[in-house]
Design an enzyme around this catalytic site. Structure first.
Site, PDB file in Angstrom:
ATOM      1  N   HIS A   1       0.836  -1.197   0.000  1.00  0.00           N
ATOM      2  CA  HIS A   1       0.000   0.000   0.000  1.00  0.00           C
ATOM      3  C   HIS A   1       0.868   1.242   0.000  1.00  0.00           C
ATOM      4  O   HIS A   1       1.795   1.381   0.805  1.00  0.00           O
ATOM      5  CB  HIS A   1      -0.913   0.029   1.222  1.00  0.00           C
ATOM      6  CG  HIS A   1      -1.770   1.266   1.287  1.00  0.00           C
ATOM      7  ND1 HIS A   1      -2.703   1.560   0.318  1.00  0.00           N
ATOM      8  CD2 HIS A   1      -1.808   2.289   2.175  1.00  0.00           C
ATOM      9  CE1 HIS A   1      -3.296   2.705   0.615  1.00  0.00           C
ATOM     10  NE2 HIS A   1      -2.760   3.180   1.730  1.00  0.00           N
ATOM     11  N   SER A   2       0.582   2.178  -0.919  1.00  0.00           N
ATOM     12  CA  SER A   2       1.282   3.458  -1.027  1.00  0.00           C
ATOM     13  C   SER A   2       2.776   3.203  -1.242  1.00  0.00           C
ATOM     14  O   SER A   2       3.144   2.538  -2.208  1.00  0.00           O
ATOM     15  CB  SER A   2       0.991   4.305   0.217  1.00  0.00           C
ATOM     16  OG  SER A   2       1.299   5.659  -0.001  1.00  0.00           O
ATOM     17  N   MET A   3       3.651   3.688  -0.358  1.00  0.00           N
ATOM     18  CA  MET A   3       5.062   3.384  -0.542  1.00  0.00           C
ATOM     19  C   MET A   3       5.300   1.883  -0.601  1.00  0.00           C
ATOM     20  O   MET A   3       6.198   1.397  -1.296  1.00  0.00           O
ATOM     21  CB  MET A   3       5.889   3.983   0.599  1.00  0.00           C
ATOM     22  CG  MET A   3       7.394   3.719   0.478  1.00  0.00           C
ATOM     23  SD  MET A   3       8.327   4.004   2.006  1.00  0.00           S
ATOM     24  CE  MET A   3       7.853   2.549   2.961  1.00  0.00           C
TER      25      MET A   3
END
Length: 247
Positions: free
Chosen positions: A87-89
């Site tokens: 998720h995300s980074m």
């Protein structure tokens, strides 16, 4: 060093799913996934250096180097098919680990990228260089933390160094040209995510020669917290489809 948390080992699971947290996040973000995932999938949550039980480990601010270390640590756990979720980074790191595994002759069955634009779409950022107050403002904007909690000086001292480091990982990353992935990719995002649009999410398809699907769920950047059941169900179905399509 314990790179991976597994709260519910499943020795007979057909797939290991490695889950990569967001910037400033830790393996505990996926604690509920261990319990709720399909029985045929074992969850291994990645614990980055410099937080929680690995607080004493030095922070690493380069995505390529961090991905290689994670891949090295995965070696004893590659005795069965592997899927990756980030998720995300964490989506960026999951992608780089997938590339690293394929370069070593050990691919993955599926890559799930959540809440992030495609890695080869560079977007300049300087969040990691901002003041502590501005960094907290950014976290609050994305919905990942409570402002009152972050007003506590001790909480700031404990959390902000890792958060700042992770933003540096993400914002200084540069995609290295090379072969595209051989695995299917599923991209998930919140309909109101200020960080990525469905069009940007679709560009992940340029990074694989297999299929790429985009699924939009209600919510913001952290849509997967209130929509955890839907996300886990989608992952379980996708992994099952991979089993069915494997010769």
């Amino acid at each position: 060093m314990n790179w991976f948390h597994c709260h519910q080992p499943r020795p007979y699971a057909g797939t290991r799913l490695f889950c990569f947290p967001h910037a400033g996040g830790s393996a505990s973000f996926y604690r509920g996934w261990h319990r709720d995932m399909a029985p045929a999938i074992e969850v291994r949550a990645v614990q980055y250096p410099g937080r929680a039980d690995r607080r004493a480990a030095p922070l690493i601010d380069d995505a390529h180097h961090l991905a290689k270390l994670i891949t090295d640590a995965m070696a004893p756990l590659l005795d069965r098919p592997v899927a990756l979720f980030g998720h995300s980074m964490g989506a960026l790191l999951a992608y780089e680990v997938a590339r690293e595994l394929e370069a070593r002759g050990r691919g993955v069955t599926h890559l799930f990228a959540s809440g992030r634009h495609a890695p080869h779409e560079h977007r300049a950022g300087d969040t990691y260089e901002r003041s502590d107050d501005e960094l907290v403002d950014e976290l609050v904007r994305l919905g990942g933390v409570d402002r009152e909690l972050m007003a506590d000086p001790e909480i700031r001292e404990l959390t902000l160094p890792a958060v700042r480091n992770d933003y540096r990982v993400d914002e200084t990353y540069r995609h290295r040209p090379g072969g595209v992935l051989a695995c299917p990719v599923t991209v998930l995002l919140g309909a109101d995510d200020p960080e990525v649009t469905p069009g940007q999410a679709a560009r992940w398809g340029e990074l694989t020669r297999d299929r790429c699907g985009v699924r939009v769920l209600d919510g913001d950047h952290f849509y997967l917290v209130p929509r955890q059941d839907e996300v886990i169900a989608a992952l379980s179905r996708a992994v099952a489809m991979t089993w069915l399509s494997t010769p």
